[in-house]
Design a protein around this motif. Structure first.
Motif, PDB file in Angstrom:
ATOM      1  N   TRP A   1      -1.083  77.575 -51.353  1.00 12.68           N
ATOM      2  CA  TRP A   1      -2.515  77.824 -51.154  1.00 12.68           C
ATOM      3  C   TRP A   1      -3.247  76.521 -50.851  1.00 12.68           C
ATOM      4  O   TRP A   1      -2.992  75.493 -51.502  1.00 12.68           O
ATOM      5  CB  TRP A   1      -3.133  78.454 -52.414  1.00 12.68           C
ATOM      6  CG  TRP A   1      -2.788  79.901 -52.603  1.00 12.68           C
ATOM      7  CD1 TRP A   1      -1.798  80.598 -51.985  1.00 12.68           C
ATOM      8  CD2 TRP A   1      -3.437  80.831 -53.475  1.00 12.68           C
ATOM      9  NE1 TRP A   1      -1.774  81.895 -52.421  1.00 12.68           N
ATOM     10  CE2 TRP A   1      -2.769  82.071 -53.332  1.00 12.68           C
ATOM     11  CE3 TRP A   1      -4.499  80.748 -54.357  1.00 12.68           C
ATOM     12  CZ2 TRP A   1      -3.140  83.213 -54.043  1.00 12.68           C
ATOM     13  CZ3 TRP A   1      -4.865  81.883 -55.074  1.00 12.68           C
ATOM     14  CH2 TRP A   1      -4.205  83.097 -54.907  1.00 12.68           C
ATOM     15  N   CYS A   2      -4.146  76.586 -49.895  1.00 12.06           N
ATOM     16  CA  CYS A   2      -4.984  75.424 -49.612  1.00 12.06           C
ATOM     17  C   CYS A   2      -6.413  75.900 -49.363  1.00 12.06           C
ATOM     18  O   CYS A   2      -6.674  77.102 -49.375  1.00 12.06           O
ATOM     19  CB  CYS A   2      -4.450  74.656 -48.411  1.00 12.06           C
ATOM     20  SG  CYS A   2      -4.452  75.601 -46.900  1.00 12.06           S
ATOM     21  N   ARG A   3      -7.314  74.953 -49.102  1.00 10.34           N
ATOM     22  CA  ARG A   3      -8.709  75.353 -48.875  1.00 10.34           C
ATOM     23  C   ARG A   3      -8.834  76.024 -47.514  1.00 10.34           C
ATOM     24  O   ARG A   3      -8.239  75.564 -46.527  1.00 10.34           O
ATOM     25  CB  ARG A   3      -9.613  74.136 -48.973  1.00 10.34           C
ATOM     26  CG  ARG A   3      -9.727  73.711 -50.404  1.00 10.34           C
ATOM     27  CD  ARG A   3     -10.600  72.558 -50.725  1.00 10.34           C
ATOM     28  NE  ARG A   3     -11.453  72.016 -49.716  1.00 10.34           N
ATOM     29  CZ  ARG A   3     -12.476  71.199 -49.999  1.00 10.34           C
ATOM     30  NH1 ARG A   3     -12.728  70.901 -51.247  1.00 10.34           N
ATOM     31  NH2 ARG A   3     -13.195  70.696 -49.047  1.00 10.34           N
ATOM     32  N   LEU A   4      -9.604  77.101 -47.490  1.00 17.22           N
ATOM     33  CA  LEU A   4      -9.735  77.900 -46.269  1.00 17.22           C
ATOM     34  C   LEU A   4     -10.210  77.054 -45.081  1.00 17.22           C
ATOM     35  O   LEU A   4      -9.628  77.113 -43.996  1.00 17.22           O
ATOM     36  CB  LEU A   4     -10.695  79.063 -46.527  1.00 17.22           C
ATOM     37  CG  LEU A   4     -11.022  79.963 -45.350  1.00 17.22           C
ATOM     38  CD1 LEU A   4      -9.784  80.670 -44.825  1.00 17.22           C
ATOM     39  CD2 LEU A   4     -12.081  80.995 -45.725  1.00 17.22           C
ATOM     40  N   GLY A   5     -11.257  76.265 -45.301  1.00 13.43           N
ATOM     41  CA  GLY A   5     -11.820  75.457 -44.215  1.00 13.43           C
ATOM     42  C   GLY A   5     -10.788  74.488 -43.644  1.00 13.43           C
ATOM     43  O   GLY A   5     -10.657  74.343 -42.418  1.00 13.43           O
ATOM     44  N   ASP A   6     -10.054  73.841 -44.538  1.00 12.74           N
ATOM     45  CA  ASP A   6      -9.013  72.893 -44.108  1.00 12.74           C
ATOM     46  C   ASP A   6      -7.956  73.591 -43.262  1.00 12.74           C
ATOM     47  O   ASP A   6      -7.492  73.066 -42.256  1.00 12.74           O
ATOM     48  CB  ASP A   6      -8.312  72.282 -45.329  1.00 12.74           C
ATOM     49  CG  ASP A   6      -9.181  71.264 -46.037  1.00 12.74           C
ATOM     50  OD1 ASP A   6     -10.302  71.030 -45.559  1.00 12.74           O
ATOM     51  OD2 ASP A   6      -8.734  70.722 -47.067  1.00 12.74           O
ATOM     52  N   PHE A   7      -7.597  74.770 -43.714  1.00  7.93           N
ATOM     53  CA  PHE A   7      -6.520  75.494 -43.030  1.00  7.93           C
ATOM     54  C   PHE A   7      -6.996  75.978 -41.655  1.00  7.93           C
ATOM     55  O   PHE A   7      -6.243  75.956 -40.678  1.00  7.93           O
ATOM     56  CB  PHE A   7      -6.067  76.669 -43.903  1.00  7.93           C
ATOM     57  CG  PHE A   7      -4.719  77.225 -43.525  1.00  7.93           C
ATOM     58  CD1 PHE A   7      -3.695  76.393 -43.085  1.00  7.93           C
ATOM     59  CD2 PHE A   7      -4.450  78.578 -43.621  1.00  7.93           C
ATOM     60  CE1 PHE A   7      -2.443  76.907 -42.735  1.00  7.93           C
ATOM     61  CE2 PHE A   7      -3.217  79.102 -43.283  1.00  7.93           C
ATOM     62  CZ  PHE A   7      -2.216  78.269 -42.841  1.00  7.93           C
ATOM     63  N   GLN A   8      -8.273  76.403 -41.607  1.00 14.21           N
ATOM     64  CA  GLN A   8      -8.820  76.839 -40.319  1.00 14.21           C
ATOM     65  C   GLN A   8      -8.855  75.660 -39.339  1.00 14.21           C
ATOM     66  O   GLN A   8      -8.547  75.803 -38.163  1.00 14.21           O
ATOM     67  CB  GLN A   8     -10.223  77.418 -40.506  1.00 14.21           C
ATOM     68  CG  GLN A   8     -10.201  78.841 -41.054  1.00 14.21           C
ATOM     69  CD  GLN A   8     -11.587  79.401 -41.294  1.00 14.21           C
ATOM     70  OE1 GLN A   8     -12.469  78.692 -41.769  1.00 14.21           O
ATOM     71  NE2 GLN A   8     -11.776  80.660 -40.988  1.00 14.21           N
ATOM     72  N   THR A   9      -9.224  74.481 -39.849  1.00 19.55           N
ATOM     73  CA  THR A   9      -9.269  73.296 -38.993  1.00 19.55           C
ATOM     74  C   THR A   9      -7.863  72.948 -38.508  1.00 19.55           C
ATOM     75  O   THR A   9      -7.651  72.673 -37.326  1.00 19.55           O
ATOM     76  CB  THR A   9      -9.853  72.099 -39.782  1.00 19.55           C
ATOM     77  OG1 THR A   9     -11.066  72.524 -40.378  1.00 19.55           O
ATOM     78  CG2 THR A   9     -10.102  70.900 -38.891  1.00 19.55           C
TER      79      THR A   9
END
Lengths: 384, 172
Positions: free
Chosen positions: A193-201
């Motif tokens: 699991w990671c932060r959504l924003g980071d993963f989207q970037t």
């Protein structure tokens, strides 16, 4: 008159090599049964404990059953939350978790890594995924991830490689591991699991895979389903999380059937191996059996004694396998397409494994014993 | 040994028969006690097909439309009397095309978008009935229904009908 109990027991010790070989063969067969049944039970258990009755997943109608292929608009969580009253809301925080979920190649320290499952989440995720517990470290910050208890197994890596403080690489970035989590054996345990924003970037995506919503008591997933039907432009579908995993159970039904078939085949092969071994064992004792008949023991008594020997050996083999399975196999992580799960040597596995073992003892001993007893006593006494 | 072989063969045959069951069971019609409060006994006149209704109807307008239950592989909402209908002019997959769920219109999905509407059956107070429509109307996937109710439109062009009566056309 029956043969004394000690006679059968002593007989086993009289031919130690043969007895040891038979024991190893029987134990191997029972062990194979334990492995296969443990696999089936582990898979079933993993899917059974995954999901929450009160959680509804909203994802793309075009992705069929596979959430990894789902793509929905980024505004979907706010739209769904605003349109429905049934979602849990505490201290002005709506329990709606937007998530980006996909399978991607994950490289760990010191190994090439493998296909991992990564979920981009927000702070709402633990509010909705209530079985997830951080067991070590901290919630991920920027450029950080938390790894599930079985993530290493899913990646084909070691537990040391995914320790807190190490880093993993995926989607062209290096991510530091800030924590580890458990989820009571649920499917999430094989995820990162990671932060959504980071993963989207990192993935250069603006969309989401799904929205997970925690429904308040008295609310029904049907209301969410109706919303999805009404808003045909959004192309969404809703399913209760437990139903989603139940459908996966259905999806893996052929695998489970095949595994049960393997149990039958292994048991069948084991019975033939047992028969072969017992034929050998009895063939070398034709004179002994004839002598027992000559001194007055009835055929039934001799047959019972031979079956007793077979069952004793099989029980010892089952016990040996059971101990090894419980101490070494139980809880062993297995990599699978949907993630990873642990082999489960539970009461059902023990019952089936030991049942097959005892069956091997009885069925394996009966035909050769009957054959030996049918021979003429006079002829058998002259046998070499 | 012969007996053992026979038992094994019978077991394998049963296993094979068990595996061979498909979703066709869902299409089997069951005996349903029709609720006359919501089921119309005569077909309402001047019903418009779904596509036309999507173009012409306005929010809050009384409407009678005709459609075929379908549009996805699960057109019914479980737990609420609601389902989606597709304009009868949109063809669904023929049986010989080997589609196990022809009501999902997998062969003509692009036409469904502009020719689909949601029907929710409501009680006198306007609340949706919390019961599967299949339980009290004699309907199933691909049934043709004529629905009378109030249209609900939104800016995206979606059409929902809060239906008071549903007439189910008998299959030819």
């Amino acid at each position: 008159m029956l043969l004394p109990w000690e006679y059968g027991v002593r007989n086993l010790a009289r031919r130690p090599v043969r007895t040891a070989l038979t024991l190893v063969a029987l134990a191997t067969v029972v062990m194979l049964v334990f492995v296969v049944v443990g696999f089936i039970r582990g898979l079933e258990q993993s899917l059974a404990v995954s999901g929450d009755e009160n959680v509804v997943l909203v994802y793309s109608v075009n992705s069929e059953q596979n959430i990894e292929n789902s793509s929905i608009a980024a505004r979907s969580p706010s739209l769904v939350a605003a349109s429905l009253d049934g979602t849990v809301k505490r201290f002005d925080v709506t329990h709606v978790s937007p998530e980006l979920y996909l399978g991607t190649r994950v490289k760990t320290n010191g190994s090439a890594g493998g296909l991992g499952l990564v979920r981009g989440v927000s702070y709402a995720a633990p509010l909705v995924r209530r079985s997830v517990k951080l067991v070590e470290g901290d919630w991920p910050g920027e450029g950080e991830v938390i790894v599930g208890r079985l993530a290493a197994a899913k990646l084909g890596s070691t537990d040391e490689a995914v320790m807190v403080g190490n880093s993993v690489e995926f989607e062209g970035r290096s991510w530091q591991i800030s924590g580890r989590f458990a989820a009571g054996g649920a499917a999430y345990e094989s995820e990162i699991w990671c932060r959504l924003g980071d993963f989207q970037t990192a993935t250069k995506r603006q969309d989401l895979s799904l929205v997970a919503m925690l429904l308040s008591p008295g609310s029904s997933p049907a209301e969410v389903q109706l919303f999805c039907k009404e808003r045909t432009d959004l192309e969404l579908r809703a399913i209760r999380e437990t139903d989603y995993y139940a459908s996966l159970q259905q999806h893996y039904k052929p695998v489970r059937l095949l595994a049960w078939f393997v149990v039958v085949l292994v048991s069948g092969a084991g019975i033939f191996a047992g028969l072969n071994m017992m034929y050998g064992a009895v063939a070398g004792r034709i004179r002994e059996i004839a002598t027992l008949q000559a001194i007055g023991f009835r055929r039934r008594a001799i047959l019972l004694s031979l079956v007793q020997e077979g069952v004793l050996l099989a029980a010892a083999g089952s016990l040996l396998s059971g101990v090894i399975a419980l101490t070494m196999l139980n809880g062993m992580a297995v990599r699978f397409t949907m993630g990873a799960f642990t082999l489960r040597i539970d009461s059902v596995a023990i019952l089936i494994g030991c049942g097959v073992g005892l069956l091997l003892g009885v069925v394996g001993a009966l035909p050769p014993a009957i054959k030996a007893l049918r021979a003429e006593v006079a002829t058998s006494l002259k046998a070499i | 040994m012969k007996i053992n072989l026979s038992v094994a063969l019978v077991g394998l045959s049963l296993l094979a028969v068990g595996c061979g069951q498909t979703e066709t069971a869902t299409t089997q019609s069951k005996t349903v006690e029709v609720d006359t409060r919501y089921a119309a006994t005569t077909e309402p006149a001047n019903a418009v097909p779904v596509g036309e209704a999507r173009n012409k109807s306005e929010d809050g307008q009384d409407i009678t439309l005709v459609g075929v239950i379908g549009g996805s592989n699960k057109p019914f909402v479980e737990g609420i009397a609601a389902f989606t209908v597709v304009d009868p002019k949109v063809p669904y997959c023929a049986a010989e095309e080997g589609c196990p769920t022809p009501w999902d219109y997998c062969c003509t999905q692009d036409q469904v978008k502009e020719n689909v509407a949601t029907i929710k059956i409501v009680d006198d107070s306007g609340k949706p009935i919390t019961k599967d429509a299949r339980e009290f109307l004699n309907v199933k996937e691909l049934s043709t229904v004529v629905v009378t109710g109030k249209a609900k439109r939104d800016d995206q062009g979606n059409l929902t009908v809060a239906a008071s009566k549903v007439f189910v056309r008998t299959e030819k």
